[in-house]
Design an enzyme around this catalytic site. Structure first.
Site, PDB file in Angstrom:
ATOM      1  N   TYR A 152       0.840  -1.195   0.000  1.00 19.60           N
ATOM      2  CA  TYR A 152       0.000   0.000   0.000  1.00 19.60           C
ATOM      3  C   TYR A 152       0.875   1.244   0.000  1.00 19.60           C
ATOM      4  O   TYR A 152       1.883   1.323   0.710  1.00 19.60           O
ATOM      5  CB  TYR A 152      -0.910   0.028   1.227  1.00 19.60           C
ATOM      6  CG  TYR A 152      -2.008  -0.990   1.182  1.00 19.60           C
ATOM      7  CD1 TYR A 152      -2.963  -0.957   0.168  1.00 19.60           C
ATOM      8  CD2 TYR A 152      -2.111  -1.987   2.142  1.00 19.60           C
ATOM      9  CE1 TYR A 152      -3.980  -1.895   0.120  1.00 19.60           C
ATOM     10  CE2 TYR A 152      -3.123  -2.921   2.109  1.00 19.60           C
ATOM     11  CZ  TYR A 152      -4.057  -2.874   1.097  1.00 19.60           C
ATOM     12  OH  TYR A 152      -5.060  -3.800   1.047  1.00 19.60           O
TER      13      TYR A 152
ATOM     14  N   ARG B  35      -4.410   8.735  -8.458  1.00 17.79           N
ATOM     15  CA  ARG B  35      -3.746   7.536  -7.954  1.00 17.79           C
ATOM     16  C   ARG B  35      -4.487   6.325  -8.504  1.00 17.79           C
ATOM     17  O   ARG B  35      -5.592   6.457  -9.052  1.00 17.79           O
ATOM     18  CB  ARG B  35      -3.719   7.495  -6.432  1.00 17.79           C
ATOM     19  CG  ARG B  35      -5.102   7.354  -5.801  1.00 17.79           C
ATOM     20  CD  ARG B  35      -5.044   7.370  -4.280  1.00 17.79           C
ATOM     21  NE  ARG B  35      -4.223   6.295  -3.769  1.00 17.79           N
ATOM     22  CZ  ARG B  35      -4.677   5.065  -3.516  1.00 17.79           C
ATOM     23  NH1 ARG B  35      -5.951   4.739  -3.757  1.00 17.79           N
ATOM     24  NH2 ARG B  35      -3.883   4.133  -3.041  1.00 17.79           N
TER      25      ARG B  35
ATOM     26  N   HIS C  36     -11.202   4.400   6.333  1.00 15.08           N
ATOM     27  CA  HIS C  36     -10.043   3.563   6.023  1.00 15.08           C
ATOM     28  C   HIS C  36      -9.533   2.777   7.239  1.00 15.08           C
ATOM     29  O   HIS C  36      -8.469   2.165   7.175  1.00 15.08           O
ATOM     30  CB  HIS C  36      -8.914   4.425   5.449  1.00 15.08           C
ATOM     31  CG  HIS C  36      -9.234   4.977   4.095  1.00 15.08           C
ATOM     32  ND1 HIS C  36      -9.905   6.170   3.922  1.00 15.08           N
ATOM     33  CD2 HIS C  36      -9.010   4.490   2.847  1.00 15.08           C
ATOM     34  CE1 HIS C  36     -10.066   6.404   2.628  1.00 15.08           C
ATOM     35  NE2 HIS C  36      -9.541   5.404   1.957  1.00 15.08           N
TER      36      HIS C  36
ATOM     37  N   ASN D 234      -5.720   2.090  -7.747  1.00 13.90           N
ATOM     38  CA  ASN D 234      -5.920   0.986  -6.827  1.00 13.90           C
ATOM     39  C   ASN D 234      -6.323  -0.223  -7.674  1.00 13.90           C
ATOM     40  O   ASN D 234      -6.755  -0.055  -8.822  1.00 13.90           O
ATOM     41  CB  ASN D 234      -6.992   1.322  -5.794  1.00 13.90           C
ATOM     42  CG  ASN D 234      -6.975   0.379  -4.609  1.00 13.90           C
ATOM     43  OD1 ASN D 234      -6.020  -0.363  -4.396  1.00 13.90           O
ATOM     44  ND2 ASN D 234      -8.040   0.393  -3.822  1.00 13.90           N
TER      45      ASN D 234
ATOM     46  N   GLU E 180      -8.818   0.881 -10.481  1.00 14.22           N
ATOM     47  CA  GLU E 180      -9.497   2.142 -10.254  1.00 14.22           C
ATOM     48  C   GLU E 180      -8.506   3.289 -10.450  1.00 14.22           C
ATOM     49  O   GLU E 180      -7.421   3.272  -9.869  1.00 14.22           O
ATOM     50  CB  GLU E 180     -10.051   2.224  -8.830  1.00 14.22           C
ATOM     51  CG  GLU E 180     -11.208   1.308  -8.553  1.00 14.22           C
ATOM     52  CD  GLU E 180     -11.729   1.448  -7.135  1.00 14.22           C
ATOM     53  OE1 GLU E 180     -12.744   0.790  -6.824  1.00 14.22           O
ATOM     54  OE2 GLU E 180     -11.125   2.205  -6.336  1.00 14.22           O
TER      55      GLU E 180
ATOM     56  N   TYR F  76      -7.678  -8.873   2.515  1.00 11.84           N
ATOM     57  CA  TYR F  76      -8.423  -7.619   2.483  1.00 11.84           C
ATOM     58  C   TYR F  76      -8.874  -7.295   1.065  1.00 11.84           C
ATOM     59  O   TYR F  76      -9.973  -6.788   0.853  1.00 11.84           O
ATOM     60  CB  TYR F  76      -7.578  -6.475   3.038  1.00 11.84           C
ATOM     61  CG  TYR F  76      -8.313  -5.152   2.991  1.00 11.84           C
ATOM     62  CD1 TYR F  76      -9.306  -4.860   3.939  1.00 11.84           C
ATOM     63  CD2 TYR F  76      -8.059  -4.220   1.993  1.00 11.84           C
ATOM     64  CE1 TYR F  76     -10.016  -3.668   3.881  1.00 11.84           C
ATOM     65  CE2 TYR F  76      -8.766  -3.030   1.930  1.00 11.84           C
ATOM     66  CZ  TYR F  76      -9.736  -2.751   2.875  1.00 11.84           C
ATOM     67  OH  TYR F  76     -10.446  -1.580   2.809  1.00 11.84           O
ATOM     68  N   LYS F  77      -8.043  -7.590   0.086  1.00 11.33           N
ATOM     69  CA  LYS F  77      -8.403  -7.332  -1.304  1.00 11.33           C
ATOM     70  C   LYS F  77      -9.343  -8.386  -1.884  1.00 11.33           C
ATOM     71  O   LYS F  77      -9.743  -8.282  -3.044  1.00 11.33           O
ATOM     72  CB  LYS F  77      -7.139  -7.246  -2.169  1.00 11.33           C
ATOM     73  CG  LYS F  77      -6.392  -5.927  -2.048  1.00 11.33           C
ATOM     74  CD  LYS F  77      -5.212  -5.890  -3.003  1.00 11.33           C
ATOM     75  CE  LYS F  77      -4.624  -4.506  -3.101  1.00 11.33           C
ATOM     76  NZ  LYS F  77      -5.510  -3.548  -3.802  1.00 11.33           N
TER      77      LYS F  77
END
Length: 326
Positions: A22, A208, A178, A210, A253, A304-305
């Site tokens: 991250y 950015r 978050h 993701n 994204e 988490y992903k």
């Protein structure tokens, strides 16, 4: 040999290294970024050949669940500002097919790609500006209000969320939203991002990326619809390996972060792109990079992903059919 498609040439491949952690990965908005297959990023609001399909999907989702749109009353001025900024961005990027004319509070908008024209009155109580904006662009939109030294997600139109909920998050602070993300607090990524956004000035803004993996080209993976798509991870993992290349997509994204000059709100534009592994494998460097990242990704980040079930199948397909050496 796998032949590249038009979507590949403009795909925002999000992985610059063989190891992923991250990070804020923030860069200035509006500058084209070259890739091994083409380029992306010339405009803050991006339109492609999927425009009608994705707008139709958004309309279907909103009919089924109107709570994907949220706007607290004090955010209406910011919502109008976001609408006018995004329409102006579209018109500037596509002058041959779109036009925005304003005379005081009266606004005329023409979109030849959709075959529509609209007359709007800024501030009209009967118009929901973010809902109208969602009929013209493929991005999801979130507006953050800044007060008491924090940012608050007080408005948004989000139909293509990656396992989160605008209905649940509305009114929460940036730091609260978050909170569940692993590692980002101990490594101070989120606090640093929050401080950066608090200092963000009006102007072109920043962007950015993701990423995750999505099954069957599904854009709507919001928390509310988990019963509909959660099982797909299992079926693709347990199904024939030959189907993985078509069913499993890299989901990127591109998030634009823009300070609105009059209201002072921070606008998040979230554009989602999906690329099946079979098309991604047309770029050997991408196939090798994705396989390396998936193989190295720590378990807590993979969980988490939402990759715990699907990444073994993705790695194996890339090695057997995607040209990635073992």
């Amino acid at each position: 040999m796998i032949t590249p498609t038009a979507d590949v040439a403009r795909y925002p491949f999000p992985l610059p290294r063989d190891v992923y952690r991250y990070s804020a990965n923030i860069e200035p908005a509006g500058a084209p970024r070259s890739t091994e297959a083409g380029s992306w990023g010339a405009h803050r609001v991006d339109i492609d050949r999927h425009l009608r399909t994705e707008l139709g999907e958004r309309a279907r989702i909103l009919r089924a669940d109107p709570t994907r749109y949220q706007c607290l009353p004090h955010m209406r001025p910011a919502a109008w500002e976001a609408l006018l900024l995004c329409l102006a961005e579209l018109a500037a990027a596509h002058p041959e097919s779109m036009a925005l004319c304003r005379d005081g509070d009266r606004v005329h908008w023409r979109n030849d790609l959709l075959g529509t024209e609209h007359e709007l009155t800024v501030g009209d109580c009967d118009t929901e500006p973010l809902r109208f904006l969602g009929t013209q662009l493929q991005e999801d939109v979130v507006l953050l209000d800044q007060r008491a030294g924090q940012l608050w997600a007080d408005a948004g139109l989000v139909t293509f969320a990656a396992d989160w909920s605008m209905r649940f998050d509305v009114g929460m602070s940036f730091l609260q939203i978050h909170g569940p993300v692993p590692r980002v607090h101990t490594e101070r990524i989120i606090p640093r991002a929050h401080d950066f956004l608090l200092r963000l000035q009006a102007g072109p803004g920043f962007r950015r990326t993701n990423w995750t993996l999505t099954v069957d080209g599904r854009l709507d993976t919001a928390t509310e619809t988990y019963p509909e798509w959660g099982r797909d991870r299992r079926t693709v993992a347990e199904g024939p390996l030959t189907e993985v290349g078509d069913r499993l997509c890299l989901r990127t994204e591109v998030q634009h972060l823009i300070r609105l000059p009059y209201s002072g709100a921070v606008m998040f534009l979230i554009r989602t792109y999906l690329l099946p592994l079979r098309e991604l494998a047309a770029v050997p460097a991408w196939a090798a990079r994705l396989a390396a990242v998936l193989a190295e990704l720590p378990p807590d980040m993979a969980d988490y992903k939402g990759l715990t079930r699907t990444r073994p199948a993705a790695i194996e397909w890339l090695r057997q059919y995607g040209g990635v050496p073992r």
